[in-house]
Design a protein around this motif. Structure first.
Motif, PDB file in Angstrom:
ATOM      1  N   ASP A  37       0.806  -1.231   0.000  1.00 33.08           N
ATOM      2  CA  ASP A  37       0.000   0.000   0.000  1.00 33.08           C
ATOM      3  C   ASP A  37       0.837   1.278   0.000  1.00 33.08           C
ATOM      4  O   ASP A  37       0.510   2.243   0.692  1.00 33.08           O
ATOM      5  N   GLY A  38       1.907   1.246  -0.750  1.00 31.35           N
ATOM      6  CA  GLY A  38       2.677   2.480  -0.917  1.00 31.35           C
ATOM      7  C   GLY A  38       3.557   2.849   0.257  1.00 31.35           C
ATOM      8  O   GLY A  38       3.831   4.024   0.485  1.00 31.35           O
ATOM      9  N   VAL A  39       4.019   1.833   0.994  1.00 23.97           N
ATOM     10  CA  VAL A  39       4.850   2.130   2.159  1.00 23.97           C
ATOM     11  C   VAL A  39       6.140   2.838   1.740  1.00 23.97           C
ATOM     12  O   VAL A  39       6.686   3.644   2.491  1.00 23.97           O
ATOM     13  N   TYR A  40       6.591   2.591   0.499  1.00 25.05           N
ATOM     14  CA  TYR A  40       7.817   3.244   0.023  1.00 25.05           C
ATOM     15  C   TYR A  40       7.683   4.766   0.067  1.00 25.05           C
ATOM     16  O   TYR A  40       8.581   5.471   0.519  1.00 25.05           O
ATOM     17  N   TRP A  41       6.555   5.270  -0.424  1.00 22.54           N
ATOM     18  CA  TRP A  41       6.380   6.734  -0.452  1.00 22.54           C
ATOM     19  C   TRP A  41       6.247   7.294   0.945  1.00 22.54           C
ATOM     20  O   TRP A  41       6.617   8.430   1.219  1.00 22.54           O
ATOM     21  N   ARG A  42       5.724   6.476   1.819  1.00 25.13           N
ATOM     22  CA  ARG A  42       5.668   6.839   3.225  1.00 25.13           C
ATOM     23  C   ARG A  42       7.108   7.025   3.761  1.00 25.13           C
ATOM     24  O   ARG A  42       7.404   7.976   4.464  1.00 25.13           O
ATOM     25  N   TRP A  43       8.001   6.089   3.392  1.00 25.09           N
ATOM     26  CA  TRP A  43       9.403   6.202   3.820  1.00 25.09           C
ATOM     27  C   TRP A  43      10.040   7.486   3.284  1.00 25.09           C
ATOM     28  O   TRP A  43      10.778   8.169   3.988  1.00 25.09           O
ATOM     29  N   MET A  44       9.742   7.787   2.018  1.00 26.67           N
ATOM     30  CA  MET A  44      10.309   9.001   1.423  1.00 26.67           C
ATOM     31  C   MET A  44       9.804  10.235   2.179  1.00 26.67           C
ATOM     32  O   MET A  44      10.574  11.145   2.480  1.00 26.67           O
ATOM     33  N   PRO A  78      12.747   5.921   7.825  1.00 27.96           N
ATOM     34  CA  PRO A  78      13.213   6.735   6.710  1.00 27.96           C
ATOM     35  C   PRO A  78      13.550   5.808   5.537  1.00 27.96           C
ATOM     36  O   PRO A  78      13.632   4.591   5.720  1.00 27.96           O
ATOM     37  N   VAL A  79      13.765   6.385   4.373  1.00 32.96           N
ATOM     38  CA  VAL A  79      13.908   5.559   3.176  1.00 32.96           C
ATOM     39  C   VAL A  79      15.151   4.666   3.224  1.00 32.96           C
ATOM     40  O   VAL A  79      15.154   3.553   2.700  1.00 32.96           O
ATOM     41  N   THR A  80      16.234   5.132   3.896  1.00 34.22           N
ATOM     42  CA  THR A  80      17.440   4.294   3.977  1.00 34.22           C
ATOM     43  C   THR A  80      17.137   2.986   4.695  1.00 34.22           C
ATOM     44  O   THR A  80      17.490   1.907   4.234  1.00 34.22           O
ATOM     45  N   LEU A  81      16.446   3.089   5.830  1.00 30.82           N
ATOM     46  CA  LEU A  81      16.126   1.908   6.620  1.00 30.82           C
ATOM     47  C   LEU A  81      15.116   1.036   5.888  1.00 30.82           C
ATOM     48  O   LEU A  81      15.198  -0.195   5.900  1.00 30.82           O
ATOM     49  N   GLY A  82      14.150   1.692   5.221  1.00 26.83           N
ATOM     50  CA  GLY A  82      13.151   0.944   4.457  1.00 26.83           C
ATOM     51  C   GLY A  82      13.798   0.102   3.370  1.00 26.83           C
ATOM     52  O   GLY A  82      13.511  -1.088   3.223  1.00 26.83           O
ATOM     53  N   LEU A  83      14.712   0.729   2.618  1.00 25.22           N
ATOM     54  CA  LEU A  83      15.384  -0.003   1.541  1.00 25.22           C
ATOM     55  C   LEU A  83      16.233  -1.137   2.096  1.00 25.22           C
ATOM     56  O   LEU A  83      16.323  -2.213   1.492  1.00 25.22           O
ATOM     57  N   THR A 107      15.624  -2.925   4.800  1.00 21.96           N
ATOM     58  CA  THR A 107      14.762  -4.066   5.146  1.00 21.96           C
ATOM     59  C   THR A 107      14.266  -4.772   3.889  1.00 21.96           C
ATOM     60  O   THR A 107      14.130  -5.989   3.868  1.00 21.96           O
ATOM     61  N   LEU A 108      14.025  -3.976   2.841  1.00 20.91           N
ATOM     62  CA  LEU A 108      13.585  -4.555   1.570  1.00 20.91           C
ATOM     63  C   LEU A 108      14.676  -5.449   0.982  1.00 20.91           C
ATOM     64  O   LEU A 108      14.407  -6.547   0.483  1.00 20.91           O
ATOM     65  N   SER A 164      16.927 -11.089  -0.278  1.00 15.46           N
ATOM     66  CA  SER A 164      17.869 -12.207  -0.384  1.00 15.46           C
ATOM     67  C   SER A 164      17.123 -13.541  -0.361  1.00 15.46           C
ATOM     68  O   SER A 164      17.670 -14.561  -0.746  1.00 15.46           O
ATOM     69  N   ASN A 165      15.862 -13.525   0.102  1.00 18.83           N
ATOM     70  CA  ASN A 165      15.053 -14.742   0.015  1.00 18.83           C
ATOM     71  C   ASN A 165      14.151 -14.732  -1.203  1.00 18.83           C
ATOM     72  O   ASN A 165      13.840 -15.773  -1.764  1.00 18.83           O
ATOM     73  N   THR A 166      13.687 -13.559  -1.586  1.00 25.67           N
ATOM     74  CA  THR A 166      12.815 -13.423  -2.746  1.00 25.67           C
ATOM     75  C   THR A 166      13.430 -12.442  -3.739  1.00 25.67           C
ATOM     76  O   THR A 166      13.154 -11.251  -3.672  1.00 25.67           O
ATOM     77  N   PRO A 167      14.279 -12.928  -4.641  1.00 25.05           N
ATOM     78  CA  PRO A 167      14.983 -12.027  -5.550  1.00 25.05           C
ATOM     79  C   PRO A 167      14.059 -11.147  -6.385  1.00 25.05           C
ATOM     80  O   PRO A 167      14.511 -10.147  -6.950  1.00 25.05           O
ATOM     81  N   ALA A 168      12.754 -11.467  -6.441  1.00 21.82           N
ATOM     82  CA  ALA A 168      11.834 -10.603  -7.179  1.00 21.82           C
ATOM     83  C   ALA A 168      11.820  -9.205  -6.582  1.00 21.82           C
ATOM     84  O   ALA A 168      11.544  -8.219  -7.270  1.00 21.82           O
ATOM     85  N   LEU A 169      12.143  -9.117  -5.274  1.00 28.00           N
ATOM     86  CA  LEU A 169      12.142  -7.812  -4.619  1.00 28.00           C
ATOM     87  C   LEU A 169      13.341  -6.958  -5.038  1.00 28.00           C
ATOM     88  O   LEU A 169      13.362  -5.766  -4.810  1.00 28.00           O
ATOM     89  N   TYR A 170      14.348  -7.600  -5.649  1.00 26.39           N
ATOM     90  CA  TYR A 170      15.547  -6.850  -6.045  1.00 26.39           C
ATOM     91  C   TYR A 170      15.213  -5.681  -6.963  1.00 26.39           C
ATOM     92  O   TYR A 170      15.767  -4.604  -6.821  1.00 26.39           O
ATOM     93  N   THR A 171      14.310  -5.903  -7.922  1.00 26.21           N
ATOM     94  CA  THR A 171      13.973  -4.796  -8.819  1.00 26.21           C
ATOM     95  C   THR A 171      13.327  -3.654  -8.049  1.00 26.21           C
ATOM     96  O   THR A 171      13.546  -2.488  -8.352  1.00 26.21           O
TER      97      THR A 171
END
Lengths: 308, 286
Positions: B71-78, B231-236, B238-239, B244-251
């Motif tokens: 649900d857009g947690v990335y933009w929340r981090w930004m 903040p976005v650094t910490l969010g990224l 954790t992502l 490392s378990n789901t490489p689909a998240l790499y993109t």
């Protein structure tokens, strides 16, 4: 100030203290108090009574220097310190050497695209260490790395950039990449502050550009070099976010790779805040000792240079 | 220019070697940025199958996926990063300005002691501060809050140091004296006379603090548990850890990294003219 009326003079006297109230409060709350608390914690330990069950089963008691002797004989902490020494032995000279070289090159007459180069080299300063480590981490990853791709295409063996010796170089590279530009700007700024007549005189005496750089420019920016050295050593001792970020990409980075990671591990994963506090105090003392030792050595060197 | 080009006419050649060497340096510094730009255009399968510097076809999909992720947690981090860095830097600049001004223009008992104690703060490893800061804030029931990341960063020893140097250089003593003659109170003199004079230097302090807070990792890493406040650094981070378990998240990580550095690079390019780099190194032209 003597001519101002009495009432005013009183105001002037109290004004600086009033201006310093916010800084003092913040310092006491977020610097002095935590440091004092860390020192206090480092001399305590938790004792488990009886079966260790129930609310009052754990008790905090005085531990003397036990946490310190434990920390100093802890091989994990010692190994971390040695790794950091090896890492710093690569990062500091390479980063400052490049920073000095680039600063001297930027100071060359008739240079093309000076603004572009300066900005591009300074740019990594704006990029968070975590994101820098993340980007480089992918560039080191065998399936993604362009370097390994090129080596493969040339039929050469591909080293594992995230293991063993290359891992040090890979981590050092992230720090060098991130720090060179900032240090370059510091050195370049002080180069620009040298009066032009100094170079004119040297040129009339027949000095080449290289001689001017080695004999005049470098000695004259020595104070900046000392400053950048100083900050680089402190930053090296505190490395935390880059190895922490790279950890998910490789199995060869332990959770206690650097001393700060070890402190974090003990404080928040092993829940031994007393051991963590003692280690933190030791790291702080080592930082202070190294910094002051370095500044003292740098000072006596400059004084010696002056008297000659 | 430290040497006028008229100085030695005729003998000067185009400095090809320095230009080329600096270009190599620039290339090295831009390499990861260019890579992340290209990689963010690749779909998950392209990332591992096509040549690194070959653009892919999935940029808009990647941004859409990133926006959809939880649900857009990335933009929340930004937004969180912008909040921490913006408010933190503003408060920090204000504190640095009054402290630096007081240390520069007044003579009073304990002045050098206060200054030296504040500066010693620079040498403190963040972890010796962050761990007990966490424990103390935990006792005040304040961990895992916005304030726990904001408050410890307001006092910046380096900011105070820069503000002091700048106030000493930019605010002449006779101007303050004239203000006193006119009957202005000390606070009024600071606000209406000294502050405008210090403004260019304070812009540097603000930017320096903004970058420092935006780039900070250790403090939020220790203080925060709820990822809505990351903040976005910490969010990224954790992502990446999940990746490392789901490489689909790499993109997603790569696209997120690109979008996270764009505001800082833009800020950097726009204001580098105003950013007095002389001050950054502690040298002010008199």
């Amino acid at each position: 100030m003597t001519r101002t009326p009495r009432r005013k003079a009183y105001g002037v006297k109290s004004a600086p203290y009033a201006f310093l109230v916010p800084a003092t409060l913040l310092f006491l709350l977020f610097f002095a108090l935590p440091i004092g608390y860390a020192v206090y914690l480092s001399f305590r330990r938790t004792e488990v009574k009886g079966l260790g069950l129930g609310k009052d089963a754990r008790e905090e008691i005085w531990a003397g220097v036990a946490n310190y002797t434990d920390a100093l004989s802890d091989s994990e902490l010692l190994d971390g310190a040695l790794r950091i020494l090896g890492y710093g032995a690569i990062v500091v000279p390479v980063m400052l050497g490049l920073a000095l070289l680039f600063a001297l090159l930027l100071d060359t007459d008739g240079l093309r695209a000076r603004g572009f180069s300066r900005l591009a080299i300074f740019l990594p300063y704006a990029i968070p260490g975590v994101i820098a480590a993340l980007m480089w981490g992918f560039l080191y990853l065998p399936d993604v790395s362009p370097f390994l791709y090129l080596l493969d295409a040339a039929g050469l063996p591909q080293p594992d950039l995230l293991d063993g010796g290359p891992l040090y170089l890979s981590l050092a590279n992230i720090a060098v990449w991130g720090g060179t530009g900032f240090n370059m700007i510091v050195i370049y700024t002080s180069l620009r502050a040298i009066p032009a007549e100094v170079f004119e005189a040297a040129r009339i005496d027949g000095c080449s550009q290289l001689q001017i750089a080695l004999r005049i420019k470098i000695p004259m920016v020595a104070p900046s070099l000392i400053l950048t050295f100083f900050f680089s050593i402190i930053a090296t001792l505190q490395v935390f976010s880059e190895p922490t970020t790279l950890k998910p990409l490789t199995n060869s980075l332990s959770t206690t790779w650097s001393p700060l990671m070890k402190v974090y591990q003990d404080a928040f994963v092993n829940n031994d805040i007393h051991a963590a506090a003692a280690q933190a105090v030791i790291i702080a003392l080592a930082t202070l000792a190294l910094s002051f030792g370095f500044l003292k050595a740098a000072n006596s060197r400059t004084k010696q240079g002056d008297s000659r | 220019m430290s040497t006028p080009s008229l100085a030695a006419p005729g003998r000067r050649r185009l400095p090809l070697v320095p230009t080329a060497a600096l270009f190599l340096g620039a290339l090295y510094c831009l390499l990861p940025v260019v890579w992340v730009l290209v990689a963010s255009t690749k779909s998950g399968s392209e990332l591992f199958s096509t040549f690194t510097f070959l653009p892919g076809s999935g940029f808009t999909d990647n941004v859409a996926d990133l926006t959809e992720y939880r649900d857009g947690v990335y933009w929340r981090w930004m937004a969180n990063s912008a909040f921490y860095a913006g408010v933190g830097a503003l408060l920090s600049t204000a504190v640095s300005a009054v402290s630096g001004y007081a240390l520069a223009v007044y003579r009073f008992r304990g002045k050098e002691t206060v200054f030296n104690i504040l500066l010693a703060g620079v040498l403190m490893p963040p972890v010796i501060l962050a761990v007990p800061q966490y424990l103390l804030l935990a006792q005040a029931d304040m961990t895992d809050s916005y304030l726990s990341v904001l408050l410890p960063l307001i006092l910046s020893p380096y900011g105070v140091y820069l503000a002091r140097i700048y106030a000493a250089a930019a605010v002449p003593a006779d101007v303050i004296e004239a203000g006193r003659m006119d009957g202005g109170g000390e606070w009024r003199i600071f606000r209406t006379i000294a502050l405008p004079m210090m403004l260019p230097g304070l812009v540097t302090v603000f930017l320096f603090q903004f970058v420092a807070v935006w780039n900070n990792f250790l403090l939020p890493y220790i203080m925060l548990g709820d990822d809505e406040k990351f903040p976005v650094t910490l969010g990224l981070y954790t992502l990446l850890q999940q990746g490392s378990n789901t490489p689909a998240l790499y993109t997603l990580v790569i696209t997120g990294a690109l979008l996270a550095i764009i505001p800082l690079i833009a800020l950097f390019l726009v204001i580098q003219r105003f950013w007095s780099l002389d001050l950054l190194s502690g040298a002010v032209k008199s």
